[in-house]
Enzyme design. Structure first.
Site, PDB file in Angstrom:
ATOM      1  N   GLY A  10      52.315  71.806  31.835  1.00 30.69           N
ATOM      2  CA  GLY A  10      53.180  71.361  32.910  1.00 30.69           C
ATOM      3  C   GLY A  10      54.111  72.470  33.377  1.00 30.69           C
ATOM      4  O   GLY A  10      54.038  73.613  32.917  1.00 30.69           O
ATOM      5  N   PHE A  11      54.996  72.126  34.286  1.00 30.14           N
ATOM      6  CA  PHE A  11      55.925  73.087  34.878  1.00 30.14           C
ATOM      7  C   PHE A  11      56.781  73.761  33.807  1.00 30.14           C
ATOM      8  O   PHE A  11      56.682  74.978  33.571  1.00 30.14           O
ATOM      9  CB  PHE A  11      56.786  72.356  35.914  1.00 30.14           C
ATOM     10  CG  PHE A  11      58.021  73.087  36.350  1.00 30.14           C
ATOM     11  CD1 PHE A  11      57.981  74.436  36.699  1.00 30.14           C
ATOM     12  CD2 PHE A  11      59.234  72.423  36.429  1.00 30.14           C
ATOM     13  CE1 PHE A  11      59.131  75.113  37.100  1.00 30.14           C
ATOM     14  CE2 PHE A  11      60.388  73.080  36.834  1.00 30.14           C
ATOM     15  CZ  PHE A  11      60.337  74.426  37.163  1.00 30.14           C
ATOM     16  N   ASP A  31      48.103  68.952  26.037  1.00 28.03           N
ATOM     17  CA  ASP A  31      48.239  68.344  27.364  1.00 28.03           C
ATOM     18  C   ASP A  31      47.009  67.479  27.640  1.00 28.03           C
ATOM     19  O   ASP A  31      45.910  67.803  27.182  1.00 28.03           O
ATOM     20  CB  ASP A  31      48.363  69.422  28.453  1.00 28.03           C
ATOM     21  CG  ASP A  31      49.197  68.965  29.634  1.00 28.03           C
ATOM     22  OD1 ASP A  31      48.786  67.990  30.289  1.00 28.03           O
ATOM     23  OD2 ASP A  31      50.249  69.566  29.901  1.00 28.03           O
ATOM     24  N   ASN A  32      47.200  66.381  28.359  1.00 29.83           N
ATOM     25  CA  ASN A  32      46.048  65.570  28.774  1.00 29.83           C
ATOM     26  C   ASN A  32      45.746  65.733  30.259  1.00 29.83           C
ATOM     27  O   ASN A  32      44.836  65.105  30.789  1.00 29.83           O
ATOM     28  CB  ASN A  32      46.254  64.093  28.435  1.00 29.83           C
ATOM     29  CG  ASN A  32      47.389  63.463  29.209  1.00 29.83           C
ATOM     30  OD1 ASN A  32      48.134  64.147  29.923  1.00 29.83           O
ATOM     31  ND2 ASN A  32      47.557  62.158  29.074  1.00 29.83           N
ATOM     32  N   ASP A  56      45.803  63.013  24.376  1.00 27.08           N
ATOM     33  CA  ASP A  56      46.893  62.143  24.814  1.00 27.08           C
ATOM     34  C   ASP A  56      47.839  61.924  23.635  1.00 27.08           C
ATOM     35  O   ASP A  56      47.448  61.336  22.629  1.00 27.08           O
ATOM     36  CB  ASP A  56      46.314  60.811  25.290  1.00 27.08           C
ATOM     37  CG  ASP A  56      47.371  59.858  25.844  1.00 27.08           C
ATOM     38  OD1 ASP A  56      48.578  60.138  25.676  1.00 27.08           O
ATOM     39  OD2 ASP A  56      46.989  58.837  26.428  1.00 27.08           O
ATOM     40  N   SER A  75      55.489  64.269  29.611  1.00 24.33           N
ATOM     41  CA  SER A  75      55.763  63.029  30.339  1.00 24.33           C
ATOM     42  C   SER A  75      55.774  63.330  31.832  1.00 24.33           C
ATOM     43  O   SER A  75      56.441  64.273  32.253  1.00 24.33           O
ATOM     44  CB  SER A  75      57.118  62.420  29.959  1.00 24.33           C
ATOM     45  OG  SER A  75      57.415  61.318  30.805  1.00 24.33           O
ATOM     46  N   TYR A 145      60.915  55.659  33.420  1.00 27.81           N
ATOM     47  CA  TYR A 145      61.276  57.000  32.957  1.00 27.81           C
ATOM     48  C   TYR A 145      62.654  57.000  32.294  1.00 27.81           C
ATOM     49  O   TYR A 145      62.803  57.447  31.152  1.00 27.81           O
ATOM     50  CB  TYR A 145      61.261  57.966  34.140  1.00 27.81           C
ATOM     51  CG  TYR A 145      61.471  59.416  33.771  1.00 27.81           C
ATOM     52  CD1 TYR A 145      60.505  60.123  33.047  1.00 27.81           C
ATOM     53  CD2 TYR A 145      62.636  60.090  34.136  1.00 27.81           C
ATOM     54  CE1 TYR A 145      60.691  61.450  32.715  1.00 27.81           C
ATOM     55  CE2 TYR A 145      62.823  61.426  33.808  1.00 27.81           C
ATOM     56  CZ  TYR A 145      61.852  62.098  33.091  1.00 27.81           C
ATOM     57  OH  TYR A 145      62.041  63.413  32.759  1.00 27.81           O
TER      58      TYR A 145
END
Length: 311
Positions: A10-11, A31-32, A56, A75, A145
């Site tokens: 991710g970022f 990571d998924n 996951d 997430s 979230y």
């Protein structure tokens, strides 16, 4: 160290992978690819100290060998994701946090949770200190979230109290920079893309709501410092410079030489009116504060987005 980083494609996660690899550590990137992107880590795959595990984390995870640290950044996190992946978000922050804490307990590893300023909800206290308990709507669209991150904090501190797991909790405020998804849906990608494409810039509400934006390099340095402490209480990590969304939009227009046309839209439910971290704790304990100004960071981010559009 041997470090497991969830959400590693991710970022923020990909920047963490890169940061620790440069320091000579061994990285297990998990990571998924729901929102993570292989493009973020493709340049790391040839590194002998980098290993990608596609799975996951809301399911139990087994890792052979020692682990020194687990950094839980898995997430979906943008407002677009709240409607698209609500169950996945709850599972990642609930089941995922639990399984990773069990792994940290088994491996005697330090566990660092990527929490969020969203635990403060639409705050009634300004700026937000770590002792503020928040103003969150538990049944709103953002709750998948906000509340799952609050629960993740509860799980994390409970494992510290019950089992003596070494934990760290980073409450991360709005962060931006290269490798943000172009379809992220958050304010900076939205405004930059529309400006570069000559489209009206979308402004939700009247644009007078505020945010505080932290450049990715500053955040990574803060996380690295937090990991090396023995502080288990939450620590705010963010840039305390506060801007209205209109100020942000006008700065992006200036930097992109875009059209000065704004499109006002309905403000989403429970969207925070003001957001600014009190980073006194981070300054005192970590000797950390952001160095990159919004203008400097936006220039670097805009350059990156230009390349994405061309490609």
């Amino acid at each position: 160290m041997r470090i497991l980083i969830t959400g590693g494609a991710g970022f923020i996660g990909s920047h963490l992978c890169e940061f620790y690899l440069k320091q000579g550590h061994e990285i297990l990137c998990v990571d998924n690819f729901i929102t993570g992107q292989k493009e973020n880590i493709i340049h790391l795959l040839s590194n002998a100290k980098f290993r990608l595990i596609e799975t996951d984390i809301s399911e139990p995870i087994e890792v052979s060998g020692r682990l020194d640290a687990i950094l839980h950044f898995a997430s979906p996190a943008s407002p677009k994701d709240f409607a698209k992946y609500p169950i996945q978000i709850i599972r990642a922050n609930g089941f995922g946090t639990y399984h990773l804490l069990e792994l940290a307990r088994k491996k005697q590893a330090v566990f660092l949770l990527a929490s969020t300023s969203e635990v403060y909800g639409d705050p009634l206290v300004h700026p937000q200190k770590e002792d503020y308990r928040g103003n969150v709507n538990p049944i709103g669209l953002r709750a998948v979230y906000d509340e799952s991150k609050r629960f993740a904090e509860t799980l994390t501190i409970t494992f510290q109290r019950e089992y003596g797991v070494a934990v760290r909790i980073a409450r991360i405020f709005n962060t931006y920079g290269p490798r943000m998804r172009t379809d992220d849906g958050r304010v900076i990608p939205n405004l930059i893309l529309n400006a570069l494409q000559g489209k009206p810039l979308p402004i939700y509400g009247d644009g007078k709501q505020t945010r505080s934006f932290c450049y990715i390099d500053d955040l990574i340095n803060g996380i690295a410092k937090l990991l090396t402490t023995d502080i288990s209480e939450p620590i705010n990590l963010g840039n305390p410079d506060e801007f209205t969304i209109l100020e942000l939009a006008n700065l992006i227009i200036e930097l992109t030489k875009g059209k000065r046309e704004l499109k006002f839209l309905i403000l989403p439910q429970d969207d925070p009116k003001r957001r600014k971290p009190d980073i006194s704790k981070a300054k005192q304990i970590l000797n950390w504060e952001p160095k990159v100004s919004l203008k400097q960071g936006l220039k670097l981010t805009i350059d990156w987005f230009k390349k994405q559009i061309k490609d």
